[in-house]
Design a protein around this motif. Structure first.
Motif, PDB file in Angstrom:
ATOM      1  N   GLU A 115       4.406  20.465 -95.703  1.00  0.00           N
ATOM      2  CA  GLU A 115       4.017  20.558 -97.120  1.00  0.00           C
ATOM      3  C   GLU A 115       3.515  21.962 -97.470  1.00  0.00           C
ATOM      4  O   GLU A 115       3.454  22.320 -98.649  1.00  0.00           O
ATOM      5  N   ALA A 116       3.125  22.736 -96.452  1.00  0.00           N
ATOM      6  CA  ALA A 116       2.564  24.079 -96.703  1.00  0.00           C
ATOM      7  C   ALA A 116       3.561  24.989 -97.407  1.00  0.00           C
ATOM      8  O   ALA A 116       3.161  25.882 -98.160  1.00  0.00           O
ATOM      9  N   ILE A 117       4.864  24.767 -97.178  1.00  0.00           N
ATOM     10  CA  ILE A 117       5.880  25.668 -97.756  1.00  0.00           C
ATOM     11  C   ILE A 117       5.979  25.461 -99.273  1.00  0.00           C
ATOM     12  O   ILE A 117       5.780  26.406-100.044  1.00  0.00           O
ATOM     13  N   ILE A 166       3.874  18.589-105.078  1.00  0.00           N
ATOM     14  CA  ILE A 166       4.203  17.851-103.844  1.00  0.00           C
ATOM     15  C   ILE A 166       4.375  16.362-104.130  1.00  0.00           C
ATOM     16  O   ILE A 166       5.303  15.726-103.614  1.00  0.00           O
ATOM     17  N   SER A 167       3.519  15.801-104.983  1.00  0.00           N
ATOM     18  CA  SER A 167       3.663  14.371-105.308  1.00  0.00           C
ATOM     19  C   SER A 167       4.988  14.114-106.038  1.00  0.00           C
ATOM     20  O   SER A 167       5.662  13.115-105.795  1.00  0.00           O
ATOM     21  N   LYS A 168       5.375  15.035-106.940  1.00  0.00           N
ATOM     22  CA  LYS A 168       6.666  14.886-107.648  1.00  0.00           C
ATOM     23  C   LYS A 168       7.841  14.964-106.673  1.00  0.00           C
ATOM     24  O   LYS A 168       8.804  14.200-106.789  1.00  0.00           O
ATOM     25  N   LEU A 169       7.747  15.922-105.718  1.00  0.00           N
ATOM     26  CA  LEU A 169       8.830  16.076-104.738  1.00  0.00           C
ATOM     27  C   LEU A 169       8.970  14.820-103.875  1.00  0.00           C
ATOM     28  O   LEU A 169      10.083  14.341-103.637  1.00  0.00           O
ATOM     29  N   TYR A 170       7.829  14.269-103.418  1.00  0.00           N
ATOM     30  CA  TYR A 170       7.885  13.047-102.600  1.00  0.00           C
ATOM     31  C   TYR A 170       8.502  11.900-103.392  1.00  0.00           C
ATOM     32  O   TYR A 170       9.334  11.145-102.878  1.00  0.00           O
ATOM     33  N   ALA A 171       8.112  11.797-104.672  1.00  0.00           N
ATOM     34  CA  ALA A 171       8.629  10.705-105.524  1.00  0.00           C
ATOM     35  C   ALA A 171      10.150  10.800-105.648  1.00  0.00           C
ATOM     36  O   ALA A 171      10.866   9.797-105.528  1.00  0.00           O
ATOM     37  N   VAL A 172      10.660  12.006-105.865  1.00  0.00           N
ATOM     38  CA  VAL A 172      12.114  12.193-106.033  1.00  0.00           C
ATOM     39  C   VAL A 172      12.841  11.964-104.702  1.00  0.00           C
ATOM     40  O   VAL A 172      13.916  11.349-104.672  1.00  0.00           O
ATOM     41  N   HIS A 173      12.253  12.426-103.612  1.00  0.00           N
ATOM     42  CA  HIS A 173      12.906  12.268-102.301  1.00  0.00           C
ATOM     43  C   HIS A 173      12.919  10.807-101.856  1.00  0.00           C
ATOM     44  O   HIS A 173      13.808  10.407-101.103  1.00  0.00           O
ATOM     45  N   GLN A 174      11.929  10.020-102.302  1.00  0.00           N
ATOM     46  CA  GLN A 174      11.935   8.579-101.977  1.00  0.00           C
ATOM     47  C   GLN A 174      13.141   7.894-102.609  1.00  0.00           C
ATOM     48  O   GLN A 174      13.627   6.884-102.103  1.00  0.00           O
ATOM     49  N   GLU A 175      13.648   8.463-103.733  1.00  0.00           N
ATOM     50  CA  GLU A 175      14.839   7.903-104.387  1.00  0.00           C
ATOM     51  C   GLU A 175      16.130   8.332-103.687  1.00  0.00           C
ATOM     52  O   GLU A 175      17.225   7.969-104.104  1.00  0.00           O
ATOM     53  N   GLY A 176      16.001   9.160-102.645  1.00  0.00           N
ATOM     54  CA  GLY A 176      17.179   9.563-101.869  1.00  0.00           C
ATOM     55  C   GLY A 176      17.799  10.882-102.311  1.00  0.00           C
ATOM     56  O   GLY A 176      18.863  11.268-101.840  1.00  0.00           O
ATOM     57  N   LYS A 177      17.132  11.612-103.226  1.00  0.00           N
ATOM     58  CA  LYS A 177      17.660  12.909-103.683  1.00  0.00           C
ATOM     59  C   LYS A 177      17.141  14.005-102.748  1.00  0.00           C
ATOM     60  O   LYS A 177      16.085  14.600-102.988  1.00  0.00           O
ATOM     61  N   LYS A 178      17.909  14.268-101.696  1.00  0.00           N
ATOM     62  CA  LYS A 178      17.458  15.175-100.623  1.00  0.00           C
ATOM     63  C   LYS A 178      17.417  16.644-101.041  1.00  0.00           C
ATOM     64  O   LYS A 178      16.723  17.442-100.431  1.00  0.00           O
ATOM     65  N   ASN A 179      18.206  17.017-102.039  1.00  0.00           N
ATOM     66  CA  ASN A 179      18.357  18.444-102.372  1.00  0.00           C
ATOM     67  C   ASN A 179      17.387  18.931-103.440  1.00  0.00           C
ATOM     68  O   ASN A 179      17.503  20.068-103.898  1.00  0.00           O
TER      69      ASN A 179
END
Length: 535
Positions: free
Chosen positions: A433-435, A451-464
């Motif tokens: 998460e430091a990056i 970071i919370s927004k990124l985790y939320a989007v990645h949980q939906e499977g959007k890796k990029n």
């Protein structure tokens, strides 16, 4: 209260954290510049971690481990040095949290080993997951437009705002000298910095540019046939000293005439061989210069033996150790050699018209030396990125997308692990998460929100999806569509080297230095105590 073992490791971690914090604020396109003054009092203004570390004199042995890991990344990949430092620094910071969670003296060694094993397991898992995060690959490394788009990210972190223009220049230079074998040599891209104009006046030349003036009257030659000499352009000097006894004026006239005739013959022989440009690595004698002008030879003097070697490689010449006429095989060829003026600086250009030359030169213009040095560092990073792509064409999303996806997957992996290892594995995931945190903080955005927004989007499977540094607020966007891409090898080696450095520091419980012990200095006394006072 710390035991001796904990105290030693704690001090090592503190030193490494301070070093990582120095470069962390320089991370990413919006990173702050550092003003570094080295031991020679030379000033550097840059946010390039490799340069900052090279010019700093890091004394602490544990912090030196991080510096060495960063240097290894520089040698292996040529970019991503700041990633190694920031990541290793955070790994050690989180290891300190683990050690503080509940540590008795008897369990100290056991818990250290547990943290180290957890980190090593997590690193192995991260390198297994990394190939699945590859979002695209470079298709054609001979297409300038495609290569330029792949170099954007690397150049952007050093020269935000000029990345499109510089990436295009670097791409043109790299593609023009990429051999059919695919073995790309970074040293074949030269940089020539000339003060004046602005960055937009920079250009690429096929061939070499030297900040020199020609020695003789001839300043331009088309279809040049080049004779290269590593010796001075002068008459032969005897090994031993000789004494010449001259009795009258006629003998004096004849003596100098013999030397002139000999020089005339030597220069005429070079001109008769077909050469019309002479490059020498030593001084040029006045008499030799006179005859070079007489036979219309262009004379260029290069003081650096490295420049001489690179020129030989560029034009396909052989450097001769004596003033002998060159054969056709020993002569070099290029389309034109001419003296030009860039700004108020005289330059000699050896120009190849054909695209697949051996060496390309990027001519950098800028208002100050510091600015041009920073552009040169951006060019170096871009050229190294191109070299990495010739070895492995895979690319992963940038902007913290890869790191958040690794953090998510390694956290899940940590929950499946029994034993105390799982705590270290989860902390390893948290370190990623430091990056995005550094990118957000340096852009003036709330890092926790990003970071919370990124985790939320990645949980939906959007890796990029990664952090959008151009947005005003905490926003995210698809990094593949935005063209923000990192090299797979850069990430691979970065994670590996940072983990190795952190683990090595954690394994150290004592630093033993071969230096005199501290304490008061012995009294110096009087130097000349045995000399007579009356002298």
């Amino acid at each position: 209260h710390y035991s001796g073992l904990e105290e030693a490791v704690y001090r090592n971690i503190q030193a490494c954290k301070e070093l990582a914090q120095t470069t962390r604020t320089a991370y990413g396109p919006n990173g702050m510049n550092k003003m570094v003054i080295n031991h020679l009092e030379k000033l550097f203004v840059t946010n390039d971690a490799a340069t900052i570390l090279r010019e700093l004199e890091v004394q602490h042995p544990a912090a030196k481990m991080l510096v060495m890991a960063s240097h290894m990344q520089e040698q292996e990949v040529g970019d991503g040095t700041n990633f190694v430092l920031v990541f290793a620094g955070v790994l050690l910071e989180l290891a300190e949290d683990l050690l503080r969670m509940g540590l008795s003296v008897s369990e100290a060694s056991y818990i250290f080993i547990t943290v180290i094993e957890g980190y090593e397991k997590a690193c192995k898992k991260a390198l297994e997951i990394l190939p699945d995060l590859v979002c695209c690959s470079a298709k054609n490394l001979r297409d300038v437009e495609e290569v330029a788009s792949l170099l954007h990210t690397s150049v952007m972190s050093k020269q935000y705002g000029n990345e499109r223009f510089l990436a295009k220049l670097i791409a043109q230079a790299c593609v023009s000298i990429l051999p059919d074998s695919g073995h790309f040599n970074v040293d074949n891209i030269r940089v020539c910095k000339i003060v004046g104009a602005g960055i937009s006046a920079s250009s690429v030349l096929h061939g070499m540019v030297f900040k020199k003036e020609t020695e003789g009257d001839v300043t331009s030659v088309k279809d040049a046939k080049i004779a290269v000499y590593s010796c001075p352009f002068d008459g032969m000097i005897t090994e031993t000293k000789g004494t010449v006894l001259i009795k009258n004026a006629e003998e004096l006239m004849n003596f100098s005439k013999g030397e002139e005739n000999l020089m005339d013959l030597q220069v005429k022989a070079i001109a008769d061989s077909g050469a019309n440009v002479v490059v020498t690595g030593g001084k040029v004698a006045d008499m030799a210069l006179h005859y070079a002008n007489k036979y219309n030879l262009m004379l260029v003097r290069l003081n650096s033996k490295w420049d001489l070697r690179r020129l030989c490689k560029t034009v396909g010449a052989t450097a001769l150790p004596r003033l002998t006429p060159p054969t056709l095989e020993e002569m070099g060829h290029c389309n034109s050699v001419y003296l030009s003026e860039v700004g108020d600086t005289q330059v000699v250009v050896f120009k190849h018209e054909k695209e697949d030359g051996a060496i390309s030169t990027i001519l950098i213009r800028g208002s100050t030396d510091n600015l041009m040095d920073d552009i040169e560092r951006a060019v170096d990073d871009g050229v190294n990125t191109f070299k990495v792509l010739t070895r492995d064409k895979r690319l992963v999303p940038g902007g913290g997308a890869t790191e958040i996806e690794l953090a998510k997957q390694i956290t899940s992996y940590g929950e499946t692990c029994p034993g105390l290892d799982q705590y270290a594995i989860k902390k390893f995931a948290e370190a990623f998460e430091a990056i995005p945190r550094a990118l957000a903080e340096n852009s003036g955005v709330k890092a926790n929100e990003v970071i919370s927004k990124l985790y939320a989007v990645h949980q939906e499977g959007k890796k990029n999806v990664g952090f959008d540094i151009e947005a005003e607020a905490a926003a995210v966007k698809d990094m593949l569509e935005a063209g923000v891409l990192d090299t797979y090898l850069g990430k691979f080696w970065g994670i590996k080297l940072a983990t190795n450095a952190a683990v090595t520091v954690l394994r150290v419980d004592q630093i033993i230095m071969a230096k005199p012990a501290g304490g008061p200095k012995p009294p110096s006394g009087k130097k000349d105590w045995d000399e007579d006072q009356n002298d």
